[in-house]
Design a protein around this motif. Structure first.
Motif, PDB file in Angstrom:
ATOM      1  N   LYS A  62       5.621  -2.926  -4.725  1.00 56.81           N
ATOM      2  CA  LYS A  62       5.075  -4.322  -3.948  1.00 56.81           C
ATOM      3  C   LYS A  62       3.422  -4.362  -4.210  1.00 56.81           C
ATOM      4  CE  LYS A  62       5.502  -6.771   0.048  1.00 56.81           C
ATOM      5  NZ  LYS A  62       6.696  -7.783  -0.327  1.00 56.81           N
ATOM      6  N   HIS A 103       9.547   1.562  -2.446  1.00 52.67           N
ATOM      7  CA  HIS A 103       9.699   0.189  -2.518  1.00 52.67           C
ATOM      8  C   HIS A 103       8.060  -0.461  -2.299  1.00 52.67           C
ATOM      9  CE1 HIS A 103      10.711  -3.795  -0.929  1.00 52.67           C
ATOM     10  NE2 HIS A 103       9.943  -3.462   0.398  1.00 52.67           N
ATOM     11  N   LEU A 104       7.490   0.160  -1.487  1.00 51.10           N
ATOM     12  CA  LEU A 104       5.992  -0.469  -1.269  1.00 51.10           C
ATOM     13  C   LEU A 104       5.164  -0.040  -2.533  1.00 51.10           C
ATOM     14  CD1 LEU A 104       5.547   1.022   2.493  1.00 51.10           C
ATOM     15  CD2 LEU A 104       5.840  -1.344   1.599  1.00 51.10           C
ATOM     16  N   ASP A 132       6.923  -4.247   5.159  1.00 52.92           N
ATOM     17  CA  ASP A 132       6.878  -5.297   4.318  1.00 52.92           C
ATOM     18  C   ASP A 132       5.499  -6.240   4.868  1.00 52.92           C
ATOM     19  OD1 ASP A 132       9.889  -5.971   2.666  1.00 52.92           O
ATOM     20  OD2 ASP A 132       8.481  -4.795   2.023  1.00 52.92           O
ATOM     21  N   ASN A 133       5.664  -6.490   6.076  1.00 59.86           N
ATOM     22  CA  ASN A 133       4.622  -7.428   6.808  1.00 59.86           C
ATOM     23  C   ASN A 133       3.436  -6.637   6.773  1.00 59.86           C
ATOM     24  OD1 ASN A 133       6.596  -9.403   7.420  1.00 59.86           O
ATOM     25  ND2 ASN A 133       7.022  -8.619   9.528  1.00 59.86           N
ATOM     26  N   PHE A 158      12.017  -1.853   7.030  1.00 58.92           N
ATOM     27  CA  PHE A 158      11.350  -2.135   5.800  1.00 58.92           C
ATOM     28  C   PHE A 158      10.856  -3.476   6.261  1.00 58.92           C
ATOM     29  CE2 PHE A 158      13.694   1.395   3.889  1.00 58.92           C
ATOM     30  CZ  PHE A 158      13.066   1.369   2.465  1.00 58.92           C
ATOM     31  N   ARG A 159      11.274  -4.238   7.074  1.00 62.13           N
ATOM     32  CA  ARG A 159      10.767  -5.444   7.100  1.00 62.13           C
ATOM     33  C   ARG A 159       9.223  -5.338   7.751  1.00 62.13           C
ATOM     34  NH1 ARG A 159       9.655  -9.565   4.953  1.00 62.13           N
ATOM     35  NH2 ARG A 159      11.923  -9.693   4.498  1.00 62.13           N
TER      36      ARG A 159
END
Length: 170
Positions: free
Chosen positions: A27, A23-24, A66-67, A62-63
């Motif tokens: 991103k 995921h990262l 993401d931050n 995950f939040r």
């Protein structure tokens, strides 16, 4: 769910580590950066209290990641604004000539000797002003002397250094 019955956030991170890194990577565009952010996520999760109520632990992990990724992207963008490839000097071109290096070292040695010759209080004030970058008011307050005395010490030190360096000054 009772805190003892649910897995810890760190355990959730380890269970979903490969998903998180994928995921990262999407991103951030870099697997290495993704792994760095995942490591920072782990460090951040270590400081979350075990009795913190989290409704969806996987989403929470995950939040946080993401931050941290957003902070990473901002940091990279900021760094890119100040350092462009055209501004990075060629190492061989920017190195001073050997005779300049010798000249600077001689000047530095003389300056160090001149500072060492100053009276202790004058030397302390001068170093606080020039190397600690303190104002005259801050030095006066810290040493318990007047601002005027600080100015006199700085002027005396500068005059002494200037006279010792003599004609070596440009």
């Amino acid at each position: 769910m009772v805190a003892e019955d649910r897995p810890s956030l760190l355990h959730i991170l380890t269970l979903h580590y490969s998903d998180l890194v994928r995921h990262l990577t999407r991103k951030l565009g870099s697997a290495a950066s993704a792994k760095d952010v995942a490591q920072d996520t782990y460090l951040r999760l270590q400081h979350v209290s075990p009795d913190t109520h989290v409704q969806s632990p996987r989403a929470y992990v995950f939040r946080i990641a993401d931050n941290i990724a957003v902070d990473h992207l901002r940091s990279e963008a900021s760094r890119a604004r100040y350092i462009t490839s055209s501004e990075v000097p060629d190492q061989a071109v920017d190195e001073p000539l050997p005779d300049r290096v010798i000249d600077y070292r001689q000047r530095l040695t003389i300056l160090e000797q001149a500072i060492a010759e100053l009276p202790p209080k004058c030397r302390e004030v001068f170093l606080m002003h020039k190397y600690d970058d303190l104002t005259h008011v801050e030095i006066a307050s810290e040493l318990g002397i007047s601002r005027s005395m600080v100015e006199k010490h700085v002027m005396k030190a500068l005059a002494h250094c200037r006279s010792r360096l003599g004609d070596l000054l440009d």
